[in-house]
Design a protein around this motif. Structure first.
Motif, mmCIF file in Angstrom:
data_model
loop_
_atom_site.group_PDB
_atom_site.id
_atom_site.type_symbol
_atom_site.label_atom_id
_atom_site.label_comp_id
_atom_site.label_asym_id
_atom_site.label_seq_id
_atom_site.Cartn_x
_atom_site.Cartn_y
_atom_site.Cartn_z
ATOM 1 N N VAL A 36 0.835 -1.203 0.000
ATOM 2 C CA VAL A 36 0.000 0.000 0.000
ATOM 3 C C VAL A 36 0.868 1.250 0.000
ATOM 4 C CG1 VAL A 36 -1.569 1.301 1.484
ATOM 5 C CG2 VAL A 36 -1.927 -1.150 1.169
ATOM 6 N N ASP A 37 0.506 2.204 -0.835
ATOM 7 C CA ASP A 37 1.241 3.474 -0.839
ATOM 8 C C ASP A 37 0.402 4.530 -1.557
ATOM 9 O OD1 ASP A 37 4.635 3.840 -0.452
ATOM 10 O OD2 ASP A 37 3.458 5.514 -1.231
ATOM 11 N N VAL A 38 0.609 5.787 -1.197
ATOM 12 C CA VAL A 38 -0.030 6.881 -1.930
ATOM 13 C C VAL A 38 0.636 7.023 -3.298
ATOM 14 C CG1 VAL A 38 1.429 8.778 -1.066
ATOM 15 C CG2 VAL A 38 -0.980 9.213 -1.587
ATOM 16 N N ASP A 39 1.876 6.585 -3.377
ATOM 17 C CA ASP A 39 2.619 6.557 -4.639
ATOM 18 C C ASP A 39 2.322 5.210 -5.321
ATOM 19 O OD1 ASP A 39 4.461 6.310 -6.660
ATOM 20 O OD2 ASP A 39 6.216 6.262 -5.334
ATOM 21 N N LYS A 61 -3.394 1.712 -4.050
ATOM 22 C CA LYS A 61 -3.161 3.137 -3.781
ATOM 23 C C LYS A 61 -4.011 3.599 -2.601
ATOM 24 C CE LYS A 61 -3.056 7.719 -5.641
ATOM 25 N NZ LYS A 61 -3.217 8.651 -6.690
ATOM 26 N N THR A 62 -3.355 4.125 -1.602
ATOM 27 C CA THR A 62 -4.052 4.588 -0.392
ATOM 28 C C THR A 62 -3.344 5.800 0.180
ATOM 29 O OG1 THR A 62 -4.687 2.326 0.218
ATOM 30 C CG2 THR A 62 -4.673 3.944 1.988
ATOM 31 N N ASP A 63 -4.140 6.817 0.519
ATOM 32 C CA ASP A 63 -3.606 7.896 1.347
ATOM 33 C C ASP A 63 -4.003 7.543 2.775
ATOM 34 O OD1 ASP A 63 -3.160 10.141 2.878
ATOM 35 O OD2 ASP A 63 -3.903 11.551 1.383
ATOM 36 N N VAL A 64 -3.032 7.160 3.596
ATOM 37 C CA VAL A 64 -3.361 6.638 4.936
ATOM 38 C C VAL A 64 -4.048 7.674 5.826
ATOM 39 C CG1 VAL A 64 -1.545 4.854 4.959
ATOM 40 C CG2 VAL A 64 -1.042 7.159 5.867
ATOM 41 N N SER A 65 -3.968 8.941 5.459
ATOM 42 C CA SER A 65 -4.602 9.971 6.287
ATOM 43 C C SER A 65 -6.091 10.128 5.996
ATOM 44 C CB SER A 65 -3.888 11.311 6.088
ATOM 45 O OG SER A 65 -4.124 11.817 4.784
ATOM 46 N N LYS A 66 -6.580 9.379 5.011
ATOM 47 C CA LYS A 66 -8.005 9.474 4.635
ATOM 48 C C LYS A 66 -8.749 8.219 5.088
ATOM 49 C CE LYS A 66 -7.686 13.251 1.895
ATOM 50 N NZ LYS A 66 -6.417 13.741 2.439
ATOM 51 N N GLY A 92 5.000 7.269 6.184
ATOM 52 C CA GLY A 92 5.254 8.498 6.919
ATOM 53 C C GLY A 92 5.989 9.509 6.065
ATOM 54 N N ILE A 93 5.961 10.751 6.560
ATOM 55 C CA ILE A 93 6.676 11.834 5.884
ATOM 56 C C ILE A 93 7.573 12.531 6.894
ATOM 57 C CG2 ILE A 93 4.907 12.268 4.131
ATOM 58 C CD1 ILE A 93 4.065 14.722 5.970
ATOM 59 N N PHE A 94 8.517 13.292 6.364
ATOM 60 C CA PHE A 94 9.364 14.112 7.232
ATOM 61 C C PHE A 94 9.698 15.422 6.536
ATOM 62 C CE2 PHE A 94 13.467 15.837 8.430
ATOM 63 C CZ PHE A 94 13.257 16.027 9.783
ATOM 64 N N ALA A 112 -1.574 14.376 10.431
ATOM 65 C CA ALA A 112 -2.577 13.606 9.663
ATOM 66 C C ALA A 112 -1.958 12.333 9.088
ATOM 67 C CB ALA A 112 -3.157 14.460 8.546
ATOM 68 N N ILE A 113 -0.776 12.444 8.532
ATOM 69 C CA ILE A 113 -0.166 11.259 7.903
ATOM 70 C C ILE A 113 0.529 10.390 8.959
ATOM 71 C CG2 ILE A 113 1.575 10.466 6.244
ATOM 72 C CD1 ILE A 113 0.922 13.005 4.593
ATOM 73 N N ASN A 114 1.346 11.006 9.805
ATOM 74 C CA ASN A 114 2.209 10.206 10.688
ATOM 75 C C ASN A 114 1.523 9.690 11.945
ATOM 76 O OD1 ASN A 114 4.112 10.828 8.785
ATOM 77 N ND2 ASN A 114 5.667 11.497 10.219
ATOM 78 N N LEU A 115 0.422 10.309 12.363
ATOM 79 C CA LEU A 115 -0.269 9.806 13.563
ATOM 80 C C LEU A 115 -1.704 9.342 13.244
ATOM 81 C CD1 LEU A 115 -0.411 9.176 16.555
ATOM 82 C CD2 LEU A 115 -0.868 11.600 17.011
ATOM 83 N N ALA A 138 3.779 -0.595 14.113
ATOM 84 C CA ALA A 138 3.877 0.762 13.550
ATOM 85 C C ALA A 138 5.333 1.197 13.569
ATOM 86 C CB ALA A 138 3.019 1.727 14.356
ATOM 87 N N THR A 139 5.662 2.090 12.649
ATOM 88 C CA THR A 139 6.999 2.690 12.684
ATOM 89 C C THR A 139 6.921 4.001 13.446
ATOM 90 O OG1 THR A 139 7.417 1.754 10.493
ATOM 91 C CG2 THR A 139 9.017 3.334 11.338
ATOM 92 N N GLY A 140 7.560 4.019 14.610
ATOM 93 C CA GLY A 140 7.733 5.261 15.354
ATOM 94 C C GLY A 140 9.031 5.893 14.916
ATOM 95 N N SER A 141 9.776 6.392 15.867
ATOM 96 C CA SER A 141 11.104 6.965 15.592
ATOM 97 C C SER A 141 11.733 7.276 16.937
ATOM 98 C CB SER A 141 10.978 8.258 14.785
ATOM 99 O OG SER A 141 12.205 8.976 14.793
ATOM 100 N N CYS A 183 11.205 1.770 16.656
ATOM 101 C CA CYS A 183 11.743 3.133 16.591
ATOM 102 C C CYS A 183 13.117 3.120 15.928
ATOM 103 C CB CYS A 183 11.840 3.734 17.988
ATOM 104 S SG CYS A 183 10.241 4.232 18.624
ATOM 105 N N PRO A 184 13.165 3.402 14.629
ATOM 106 C CA PRO A 184 14.475 3.475 13.970
ATOM 107 C C PRO A 184 15.206 4.759 14.338
ATOM 108 C CG PRO A 184 12.676 3.146 12.375
ATOM 109 C CD PRO A 184 12.060 3.561 13.672
ATOM 110 N N GLY A 185 16.536 4.705 14.168
ATOM 111 C CA GLY A 185 17.345 5.932 14.193
ATOM 112 C C GLY A 185 17.459 6.405 12.749
ATOM 113 N N THR A 189 16.996 6.070 3.343
ATOM 114 C CA THR A 189 15.787 5.939 2.510
ATOM 115 C C THR A 189 15.566 7.252 1.761
ATOM 116 O OG1 THR A 189 14.227 6.835 4.130
ATOM 117 C CG2 THR A 189 14.741 4.482 4.322
ATOM 118 N N ASN A 190 14.410 7.352 1.130
ATOM 119 C CA ASN A 190 14.081 8.565 0.357
ATOM 120 C C ASN A 190 13.356 9.618 1.192
ATOM 121 O OD1 ASN A 190 15.122 7.662 -2.097
ATOM 122 N ND2 ASN A 190 13.287 6.418 -2.462
ATOM 123 N N ILE A 191 13.199 9.398 2.504
ATOM 124 C CA ILE A 191 12.277 10.237 3.278
ATOM 125 C C ILE A 191 12.653 11.723 3.263
ATOM 126 C CG2 ILE A 191 13.325 9.982 5.588
ATOM 127 C CD1 ILE A 191 10.223 9.564 6.459
#
Ligand SMILES: NC(=O)c1ccc[n+]([C@@H]2O[C@H](COP(=O)([O-])OP(=O)(O)OC[C@H]3O[C@@H](n4cnc5c(N)ncnc54)[C@H](O)[C@@H]3O)[C@@H](O)[C@H]2O)c1
Length: 262
Positions: A36-39, A61-66, A92-94, A112-115, A138-141, A183-185, A189-191
């Motif tokens: 699943v991805d918005v892209d 295709k999914t926008d997880v914030s919707k 997630g986005i950054f 909206a996207i990350n939480l 879930a991916t935290g940080s 929780c990655p450090g 990636t492309n973030i």
């Protein structure tokens, strides 16, 4: 025999980075994967790579914030695979910002996207998992565990994700649902791609140096190293682990340096 044989898994943000590496690894371990991805192109390319290697996956295709998208993502997975066993809310986005100059829209977009995106994924997945059990990840940080300058919105969202997983672990344990957080450090990636292009080269060099000094293992992680932790937490190897926050940061948050020894 794979560690996830026959399991039906949704992975959000599967088009790139950690999500893509996890989708590929889960499929190698026998899972049927909803990539699943918005892209949409990214999701399709991950699903195609899985299929080429003999695995089972479809792109969605999914926008997880919707809410409507999140609901459709779960419905489509259940329609195709007959069930849902695992959801990895990873998309997630950054972008950097500071409180005094951040716009309300920037704050809202991050949350909206990350939480909220994690909440929505869990909400619709739980309706299915309450019937037969399941695993939520879930991916935290590490930005959700400690303060990072220039990331207050990101850190606040990730702190929320960490707590949300613990709360879900408590509310749904009796439905045989486990919920954990990674929780990655720093992960390569492309973030931050879009941001890095806009940072002056000298500032970028300084940031690169700083990033290397943060972790005790003096490099960034590869997405596959986070995927292996995700596999562990989503497999029966972690059957007694729930409400846990697994830090995968090369020692970034191990402590503060003193000057007694080199
Ligand atoms: N890279 C790091 O250093 C790092 C560190 C800690 C945590 N994380 C977290 O890891 C997760 C994955 O990030 P990554 O580093 O692999 O980045 P990435 O940019 O390579 O992958 C993120 C994916 O999420 C997708 N995405 C973004 N917004 C979306 C939306 N609204 N709906 C659906 N998909 C969406 C993107 O299209 C992309 O494919 C994120 O939650 C991120 O916050 C990353």
């Amino acid at each position: 025999m794979g560690k996830l044989d026959g399991k039906a898994a949704i992975i959000t943000g599967a088009g790139s980075g950690i999500g893509r590496a996890t989708a590929i690894l889960f499929a190698q371990e026998g899972a049927r994967v909803a990539a699943v991805d918005v892209d949409e192109d990214g999701a399709k390319s991950a699903a195609a790579e899985i299929a080429k290697a003999g695995g089972q996956a479809f792109a969605f295709k999914t926008d997880v914030s919707k809410a409507r998208d999140a609901q459709a993502m779960v419905a489509e997975t259940v329609k195709r695979f007959g069930t849902l066993d695992i959801i990895y809310n990873n998309a997630g986005i950054f972008f950097p910002a500071q409180v005094h100059s951040m716009t309300e829209e920037e704050w809202d977009r991050m949350l909206a996207i990350n939480l909220k995106g994690v909440f929505l994924g869990c909400k619709y997945a739980l309706a299915e998992m309450m019937k037969h059990g399941g695993v939520i990840l879930a991916t935290g940080s590490i930005a959700g565990l400690e303060g990072h300058n220039g990331e207050p919105h990101y850190g606040a969202a990730k702190a929320g994700v960490i707590n949300l997983m613990k709360s879900i672990a408590m509310d749904y344990a009796h439905y045989n649902v486990r919920a954990n957080c990674i929780c990655p450090g720093g992960v390569q990636t492309n973030i931050a791609k879009g941001i890095i292009d806009r940072i002056p080269p000298e500032q970028l060099a300084k940031m690169g140096q700083l990033a290397l000094t943060h972790s005790l293992i003096k490099r960034q992680a590869q997405p596959e190293e986070i995927a292996k932790a995700a596999l562990f937490l989503c497999s029966d190897d972690a059957s007694f682990i729930t409400g846990h926050t697994l830090v995968v940061d090369g020692g970034w948050t191990a402590g503060h340096r003193m000057a007694f020894f080199e």
